[in-house]
Design a protein around this motif. Structure first.
Motif: not given
Lengths: 232, 260, 224
Positions: A4-5, A177, A180, A182, B174, B178, B197-198, C82
């Motif tokens: 987790d971030f 990144n 995590t 994010r 990534q 995204s 995580n997603d 996002a």
């Protein structure tokens, strides 16, 4: 092993900032030393050093920093250097900085009125002494704002070292990144960290900007009668 | 004039003369083993909280150092720069998800396989893809020079696939998360970490392009090191240490690895 | 060291490199036009009487000039989705480049506008010109003439910075080289030739700028 971030990740980013700042400092100091030589060669009366300096500056100003990094990284071993990403990044950024600082400082030296050189000669100083004792101290004052401004460019340039694998702040961002996932918050924080480092330098550069009338370009040491060669 | 000529000749000779082939004794004498690892791929190589690489490959590297009796120094490599990094002497060996292919074997020497994987395409559960032909009109993110790039590039135009090449697998993943690409090239197991995580997208392996195995890469001609490495791998396969690594990171037993 | 240079491999794939260079040129050219437009708008905004508008423009300029382009690029391509904005690699590259150039262009054009003597504006009003005409003929063109070299330099910098967009898979010159090198591992040879191509592009753009300067500003070109 995706995490987790948390603050732990932010701390990892802040620590990576050390490497960004260290790389910037090394490149700036090294580039400054070499850059002084480039500037002096650039204003030389002798065509050979002047030509080499012009070509050197044109090379670094006319090619991408990323290419310079790649060439040093993949080429350093041919010169017998046991290079890694850190050494390659430091070397490439030093050369890059030296070319730009050389050009900036040449402009500052040439902004000093010709009369100053003549005054030095009247005091029986040789050309090197004229440069060292009369011109450079005055040129220094004009040089500080653009030099500090360029320091910001070098700091930003270190982010490209991430692409050859050097773990400075931008690479740390990618590493965090990947752990995590994010990207929005990670890159926002990293942008803020860069801003926190660059902004004070930018402001310092403005504050030091002297409100002088800039002297016109035609100021050369008296022995240099060659045509003014525009670089870039 | 003569000095200049001599210097030039010496410089040219330096470019052409072969380097000293590296032996096990050289490494032990030097006092450390320099290993190129990937630090941006889940399971096989990531940067740990302490700033040291962690994963399947770093653990194999540490075992190798243990049996050599020297500490291990890690160098982060990417898919694009790993072979030049090895060939120009910056690392002794590569343990970095290095898939074994004869094309690459023209440049490097491979040990026997120490891990099995597959080149796959991963996407969300909602994406209905079962084979390469279903990729028509979709965007696929692959790492440059990786198996997915090599297999899909020749047919991408005919099959209507939009191929996007990234510097590493992680950037492609990534891009997948995204939503920038519809599928990403990766291995068999990364979908688990993607789901962690997603959550909610049910990532799964859509297409298995090819089974592959990873070998430890070293410079051609380093036959002494290659022989020792194969001996080392045989041993840790036999005594369960490699199986333990597999269970720890892949959450799967080692299974049968071919030898050559 | 047993590395044998093989430049023949580069000539084999030279057409691919040229294709990549073509995308570099296209991206750069569009960025220069749009970036200049953004710069002019920003420069006008910075001279506005509204403190809010001035503050916004200054905030934009400082944010861009004090952060690395690579980080801006990654934020646009990977971070913005996002927030709902998903762009293709080429679109993201263009957006990041335009936003980046726009900030620098704002400062440069602003300096040019401030260099125009006030008397000129008054003279324009005395001749009965409307505010838009005054801006276009009396302020903007002389301003651009004064700062043209600085603008041209910045344009070159943006073109060179485009090599960074290889990271997000836009297939410009650097990306094409990266992909080929990933397969044949002839990194030094390829990057050396690619560097040469960038040099040629720099010289080409500089020539074009010199030509534009002469055409636009005629006999005032180069004079201060």
């Amino acid at each position: 092993m995706i995490r987790d971030f948390t603050l732990g990740e932010v701390w990892f980013l802040v620590l990576a900032l050390r490497w960004t700042l260290l790389l910037t400092a090394v490149a700036f100091v090294g580039g400054g030393v070499v850059g002084l030589g480039v500037a002096v060669a650039r204003i030389s009366a002798d065509r050979l050093p002047r030509g080499i300096a012009i070509a050197y500056i044109k090379l670094f100003q006319g090619t991408p920093l990323l290419m310079q990094l790649y060439l040093v990284y993949f080429g350093a071993t041919f010169l017998g250097l046991e290079a890694n990403a850190w050494v390659a990044a430091a070397l490439a950024l030093t050369l890059y900085t030296s070319a730009f600082l050389g050009e900036i400082w040449r402009g500052c030296i040439q902004a000093i009125p010709r009369g100053q050189w003549d005054a030095g000669r009247a005091l029986a100083l040789g050309p090197v002494a004229q440069l060292r004792l009369v011109i450079l101290p005055q040129a220094l004052r004009i040089a500080i704002p653009p030099t500090v401004g360029f320091l910001v460019q070098v700091l930003k340039g270190t982010s490209l070292a991430s692409i050859i694998g050097f773990t400075e702040l931008t690479r740390a961002a990618q590493i965090v990144n990947n752990a995590t996932f994010r990207p929005f918050i990670v890159y926002a924080i990293v942008a803020a960290l860069y801003f926190a480092c660059c902004w004070p330098l930018s402001r310092l550069s403005w504050r030091l900007e002297p409100r002088l009338d800039r002297a016109p370009a035609n100021r050369r040491p008296p022995w240099n009668t060659a045509g003014s060669a525009a670089v870039g | 004039m003569a000095t200049r000529m001599i210097v030039t000749v010496l410089a040219l000779m330096a470019l052409v003369l072969p380097s000293h082939a590296q032996t096990v004794d050289d490494i032990i004498k030097r006092g450390k083993l320099i290993v190129g690892v990937n630090t941006t791929t889940p399971i096989f190589g990531l940067m740990g909280k302490d700033g040291q690489p962690e994963g399947y490959d770093p653990d194999v590297a540490r075992l190798m150092g243990k049996y050599l009796g020297v500490p291990v120094e890690f160098v982060s490599v990417t898919g694009a720069n790993r072979i030049p990094t090895l060939l120009t002497g910056k690392v002794d060996v590569l343990i970095c998800l290095f898939g074994i292919t004869p094309e690459r074997a023209l440049q490097v020497a491979y040990s026997i396989p120490y891990a099995s994987e597959a080149a796959t395409l991963v996407g969300p559960g909602s994406r209905n893809v079962k084979s390469i032909d279903d990729l028509k009109g979709l965007k696929v993110g692959v790492p440059r020079g990786a198996m997915q790039d090599l297999l899909l590039s020749p047919v991408a135009a005919d099959k209507g696939i939009t191929l996007q090449r990234f510097d590493d697998e992680a950037t492609g993943l990534q891009a997948l998360i995204s939503g920038q690409v519809d599928l990403a090239g990766t291995g068999l197991l990364v979908y688990r970490t993607l789901n962690r995580n997603d959550p909610g997208k049910s990532y799964e392996v859509k297409v298995v392009l090819r089974e592959l195995h990873f070998g430890i890469g070293m410079r051609r001609g380093a036959t002494d090191l290659l022989q020792w490495t194969n001996t080392f791998l045989y041993f840790i396969k036999n005594n369960g240490e490699l199986d333990a690594i597999s269970r720890k990171w892949r959450e799967l037993p080692l299974g049968n690895l071919p030898v050559f | 060291m047993d590395y044998v240079f093989q430049f023949g491999a580069v000539w084999q794939d030279f057409d691919k490199l040229l294709l990549g260079a073509w995308l570099t040129v296209r991206l750069s050219a569009i960025t220069m036009v749009l970036g200049l437009a953004v710069g002019i708008l920003g420069a006008v905004g910075k001279g506005s009487r509204s403190r809010l508008l001035r503050g916004l423009v200054e905030g934009y300029v400082e944010a861009i000039r004090n952060t690395p382009f690579l980080v801006q690029l990654l934020f646009v391509y990977l971070g913005l989705p996002a927030a709902g904005l998903k762009l293709s690699p080429e679109q993201a590259a263009l957006l990041a480049m335009v936003v980046n150039l726009g900030a620098y262009a704002t400062e440069i054009v602003r300096a040019g506008i401030e260099a125009v003597p006030r008397g000129q504006v008054e003279a324009g009003r005395a001749l009965g010109l409307g505010p838009y005409q005054i801006f276009r003929l009396v302020v903007l063109m002389p301003a651009l003439r004064v700062v043209f070299p600085a603008l041209a330099s910045q344009f070159i910098l943006v073109m060179l910075a485009s090599s960074v967009v290889s990271v997000i898979s836009a297939e410009e010159l650097t990306a094409v080289a990266d992909t080929i090198v990933a397969r044949n591992f002839r990194s030094f040879e390829f990057y050396l030739v690619v560097t040469g191509i960038y040099l040629v592009l720099t010289l080409a753009f500089q020539s074009v700028f010199a030509l534009i300067e002469r055409r636009l500003f005629g006999r005032w070109a180069g004079h201060t």
